[in-house]
Write an enzyme that holds these catalytic residues in place. Structure first.
Site, mmCIF file in Angstrom:
data_model
loop_
_atom_site.group_PDB
_atom_site.id
_atom_site.type_symbol
_atom_site.label_atom_id
_atom_site.label_comp_id
_atom_site.label_asym_id
_atom_site.label_seq_id
_atom_site.Cartn_x
_atom_site.Cartn_y
_atom_site.Cartn_z
ATOM 1 N N CYS B 421 0.796 -1.216 0.000
ATOM 2 C CA CYS B 421 0.000 0.000 0.000
ATOM 3 C C CYS B 421 0.834 1.274 0.000
ATOM 4 O O CYS B 421 0.504 2.241 -0.670
ATOM 5 C CB CYS B 421 -0.974 -0.009 1.166
ATOM 6 N N HIS B 465 -2.213 0.734 7.087
ATOM 7 C CA HIS B 465 -2.488 1.028 5.686
ATOM 8 C C HIS B 465 -2.100 2.474 5.412
ATOM 9 O O HIS B 465 -1.920 3.266 6.338
ATOM 10 C CB HIS B 465 -3.997 0.809 5.434
ATOM 11 N N ASP B 481 -7.961 5.600 -2.581
ATOM 12 C CA ASP B 481 -7.102 4.513 -2.107
ATOM 13 C C ASP B 481 -6.511 3.789 -3.298
ATOM 14 O O ASP B 481 -7.171 2.964 -3.925
ATOM 15 C CB ASP B 481 -7.904 3.539 -1.232
#
Lengths: 327, 672
Positions: B421, B465, B481
């Site tokens: 991520c 994250h 995202d």
């Protein structure tokens, strides 16, 4: 003897304590009225420790640290009644000790009984004497002895008796105070190397060889054995006692004969009042030991000659109570 | 004394002459205090404690006297220097505890009487409390409380040291009972005594911090490390409403990019538009966050109100920050609404700062971004195109991406086309800035598992994250995202389900280990309850409890103080009552006492020295009209007691009858 050089408040405190203690005469049973309790130095130290731990718990936001401190504090609070309960309902009985001569040890028997079965460690303190006693559920009563030095002749009391306990944690001391009314006789100390009484003291016709022959201090030490409680004092070799030794007896019985009148005036050579009483005492014991009938002539009266244990004690008591300033 | 008999026998043999003395429980307590934090000491301190404890044990066992003089001073000096050498500083929390852990043995070697031993007991209590600095789990609590109980036992044995014989079994039971009675009152104090909010003197620099967790900067690989840790980051309990499907827990917002890493902006203009986000909450939740080195509270996205014990502020970026690092477990309540962009009116200067990229870094990504900007003058369309570009790259989601030296965005987008991520967030933010869109990176957690045992949500370090926020002119900051472009399910499913490669994931995150997962869920539910109600019971929690009892917190202080006083008084009273002389079990004695009490109320108490016969005669003289009843009562008592012709039960029955008749015969009580 407690409030020696005492401040006025101390005397007032003792008067107050005496008033409360006087509520029960004879057997003294500890009640809430006569029970005192205060934290000890160890208790103050523990409180300080808890305070520090509390600060630690606050500073580091230790919730369980708080829990620990609170639990210890709760235990400390519970310790107050737990300590008091050790003493509550305990019956204290101070018995009469056996008469002793000045310089010997006076043994006060103290009987302690528990109201309810419980583990009660008790500490007894009296002027010049200390003892511990442990009452348990299986041992509901116990007798301990408080040993005091018998210093001055006369009729004495134990003085202030303190029965205290610090069980269970030692953070609090619960105690009770009593002034037992039982008293003990202390006879004058027999003079160790007393000269024989003057010949003029012997009254009866069979004076002479016998009474002069065996002079005090000339016993045959061949067969001696320790004195046991309950045996007549007549057979005790007082000479040994007077030197600070134990009470011993000889198996030899002196023949019963003669009468003496031991006079105060004959002791003039001994010195002051106490020394003269010591000499008289030594003579009395010697006469008793030799089974003579003896009488004592004192400035304030005459004790007619007689024999036996009872007479001996009567004479010795009279000597014990002899006024110190009389001449 | 019966169940673990062999163990006790072994201990007794080991203790030798120490068994039954005050030193034995005290030594055990010290062993508990030091044993439960032994791993936390440096090796040198561990060795020092072991040596001193052995010396103490051997000397005590042989009955050697107390140590005095220069040897003791020398050892004390050695201990102090050893602590200085091991920690590198003199004063601090860790070094302080270590020093006490060493000096307590020296004090004990020197101990000569009850007072010295009591000082050792106090130091042991300190070390037992220090156990909680290491952790407040039930195991720590067990060690500390058991140790404290042993210290109390040692105190009791010390008190009796002047007695010739110590029946220790009986003593231990007595002490144990007092300690057990104290428990309910300790609980009352725990709830009622007002908590003083700490710290009082400031935490030392070495106060313990969390071991794992997010950092404040984003660099390649900083989150992938965390993905392997299944430690709990925080636990969330929903109080009102429902959590959204995509649960983004927002932490620090990183607005400064230096070509390698993202950092929070040290200087930020205030954001008055945030005030507009106030309004009715869609969800209210309570979160219990584990300790960490950072001041950030991880809150549900768009949390607009927060309350808790710590002093918090909302930053201009919309995150929540405490004034100090959250070194303790923190409990707070949040309110949130979803679905809205985070408003902010950016000045041209701010827009320039938020689209800044260092020159000569990631040339290919910049070029692609600038091309997008030329194609799509409209901001929304440009963002759409950016997302489409990312989707078209078909990036691979992996925990172990190939190492990248520099130009990380270029590498992820054009060379390796794989990443975790943080790589995607980094690349997306860089490209958005290149395209002229103000962009920033957000660190936080995504998702969380619902614990079926108590309905809470558990968010682990593995759920860490990072994502991107892009500013669009009228709305404000919108969440994007980029990981979702590579792995669309990640946002709503857990890492374990998403990552097919299973590259070094914690065992329990794997789907086939469901049963173990359930067992752990139960354990974690208990742990949560423990953390909230025991370990985490702080001033805030206490105020909430008071409020639920109907006390207003401002007045509650007085109430709580009063209640504390009452609780203590009750404790003393109860203890007094429990310790009163027990009612006799002998039926005969019981009737006799009733009789004596009856008479005492009429002013005729029995003298302690008076026998039953004498007492009876005195009473009969006083109450001639009741002499028959008195005799009827005395006779069975005397017969059963001294004659033996009656059994105790028969006699007691007769006495009870006689007592009833007697009551009728006697005049009313003296006072009446």
């Amino acid at each position: 003897m407690i409030s020696r050089g005492a401040a006025p408040w101390r005397e007032g405190l003792e008067r107050w304590q005496r008033r409360r203690a006087a509520a029960s005469a004879g057997t003294f049973t500890v009640t809430h009225r006569t029970l005192y309790i205060l934290p000890t130095a160890a208790g103050a130290g523990f409180a300080l420790t808890l305070f520090v731990l509390w600060l630690l718990a606050i500073n580091y936001s230790l919730s369980l640290g708080h829990a620990l401190v609170f639990w210890l504090a709760a235990v400390a609070v519970m310790a107050i009644p737990a300590t008091a309960a050790n003493l509550r309902g305990v019956a204290i009985d101070v018995g009469e000790p056996e008469a002793v001569f000045a310089g010997e040890r006076l043994r006060w028997p103290v009987m302690l009984r528990a109201g309810a079965p419980r583990f009660r460690p008790l500490e007894l303190t009296a002027p010049g004497a200390q003892a511990v006693a442990l009452l348990t559920p299986s041992l509901g009563s116990v007798r301990v002895f408080l040993e005091q030095n018998a210093e001055r002749r006369g009729l004495v009391r134990l003085g202030r008796l303190r029965v205290a306990t610090r069980h269970p944690f030692g953070w609090f001391r619960a105690w009770t105070l009593l002034w037992p009314t039982t008293s003990a006789w202390i006879y004058p100390r027999p003079e160790p190397q007393a000269p024989p009484w003057p010949a003029a003291a012997s009254l009866a016709e069979e004076t002479g060889a016998l009474s002069q022959g065996i002079r005090p201090g000339e016993e045959d030490f061949a067969d001696l054995r320790p004195w046991r409680a309950g045996e007549p004092l007549r057979r005790v070799l007082w000479k040994i006692v007077a030197r600070g030794g134990p009470r011993m007896l000889s198996r030899r019985e002196g023949p019963a004969a003669g009468t003496v009148l031991l006079r105060w005036n004959d002791t003039l050579g001994a010195g002051d009042v106490e020394a003269r009483l010591s000499r008289l005492c030594a003579w009395v014991l010697a006469a008793h030991h030799q089974h003579l009938a003896f009488g004592v002539e004192l400035p304030d009266g005459v004790l007619p000659p007689d024999r036996g244990e009872a007479h001996l004690h009567a004479v010795l008591r009279r000597l014990a109570l002899f006024p110190p300033e009389a001449a | 004394m019966n169940a673990p008999a062999p163990l006790l026998r072994g201990l007794k043999r080991l203790a030798g002459p120490l068994a039954g003395t005050a030193a034995a429980p005290l030594a055990l307590a010290l062993a508990l205090a030091l044993g439960s934090q032994f791993n936390e000491f440096p090796l040198g301190i561990q060795a020092g404690i072991a040596v001193l404890a052995t010396v103490w044990f051997l000397r005590r066992r042989q009955g050697a006297g107390s140590l005095t003089g220069w040897r003791l001073w020398l050892m004390g000096l050695a201990c102090a220097l050893g602590v200085r050498w091991q920690y590198g500083y003199w004063f601090g929390q860790e070094s302080g505890v270590a020093l006490v852990a060493l000096l307590v043995w020296l004090k004990w070697l020197e101990a000569r009487g009850e007072r010295d031993e009591r000082l050792v007991a106090a130091l042991t209590l300190f070390l037992l409390t220090a156990v909680f600095l290491r952790g407040q789990t039930p195991l720590h609590a067990l060690a500390a409380f058991a140790g404290a109980g042993l210290v109390l036992l040692a105190c009791a044995r010390l008190t009796l040291s002047s007695f010739p014989t110590q029946p220790s079994g009986r003593l231990d039971r007595d002490v144990g009972r007092t300690m057990a009675w104290a428990i309910p009152f300790a609980l009352l104090l725990f709830v009622l005594v007002p908590r003083v909010p700490g710290p009082l003197w400031g935490l030392p620099a070495d106060a313990r911090a969390g071991k794992t967790g997010l950092s404040e900067t984003l660099e390649a690989g900083s989150i992938a490390q965390l993905a392997r840790s299944d430690e709990i980051a925080f636990v969330v309990e929903v109080l009102e409403g429902e959590l959204p499907a995509a649960r983004y827990w927002r932490g620090p917002v990183l607005e400064v990019y230096d070509g390698r890493s993202w950092k929070p902006s040290p200087w930020r203009v205030p954001n008055p538009a945030l005030e507009a986000t106030q309004g009715p909450a869609q969800v209210r939740y309570r979160s219990l966050q584990e300790p960490s080195d950072l001041p950030w509270l991880f809150t549900l996205e768009r949390t607009h109100a927060l309350s808790g014990a710590v002093d918090v502020e909302r930053t201009a970026t919309g995150s929540w920050r405490a004034r100090q690092p959250l070194l303790q477990r923190t409990l707070f309540t949040g309110e949130a609404r979803f679905g809205e962009a985070l408003p902010e009116n950016l000045t041209p200067a701010a827009i320039r700062a938020l689209t800044f990229l260092p020159p000569q870094v990631n040339p290919r990504t910049r070029e692609a971004g600038e091309a997008l900007a030329r194609e799509h003058p409209q901001a929304e369309a440009r963002l759409e195109a950016l997302a489409a570009f990312f989707r078209a790259r078909q990036l691979r989601y992996t925990l172990t991406p190939p190492a990248v030296a520099r130009d990380s965005a270029d590498a992820v987008l054009f060379d390796t086309r794989a990443g975790f991520c943080e790589h995607f967030a980094d690349a997306f933010a860089v490209m958005a800035r290149a395209a002229g869109l103000p962009a920033r990176v957000v660190l936080g957690y995504l998702g969380g598992e619902r614990n079926p045992a108590n309905g809470t949500w558990i968010i682990r370090q593995a759920d860490a994250h990072s994502w991107v926020e892009v500013w669009l002119a009228p709305h404000g900051w919108v969440r994007v995202d980029p990981t979702a472009f590579a792995q669309p399910e990640r946002a709503e499913r857990s890492l374990g389900e998403v990552l097919l490669e299973r590259e070094g994931l914690p065992l329990l995150l794997r789907p086939e280990w469901r049963w173990a997962w359930r067992l752990r869920a139960q354990l974690e539910a208990w742990e949560y309850a423990w953390n909230v109600w025991a370990a985490g019971f702080d001033a805030e929690r206490q105020h909430r409890l008071w409020r639920s009892l109907g006390w207003r917190p401002d007045r509650a202080l007085g109430w709580a103080l009063a209640a504390t006083g009452i609780a203590l008084a009750l404790a003393a009273l109860l203890a007094w009552w429990l310790q009163r002389p027990a009612a006799s079990r002998d039926p005969l004695e019981r009737q006799w006492r009733r009789f004596c009490r009856l008479m005492a109320r009429r002013g005729l108490a029995r003298d302690p020295a008076e026998g039953p016969l004498d007492y009876g005669e005195r009473l009969m003289r006083h109450f001639p009209q009741a002499s028959g009843e008195i005799e009827a009562l005395l006779r069975p008592y005397l017969q059963a007691r001294y004659g033996g012709t009656l059994t105790a039960d028969e006699a007691a029955a007769a006495m009870r009858r006689a007592l009833r008749n007697l009551r009728r015969r006697l005049p009313q009580e003296k006072s009446a």
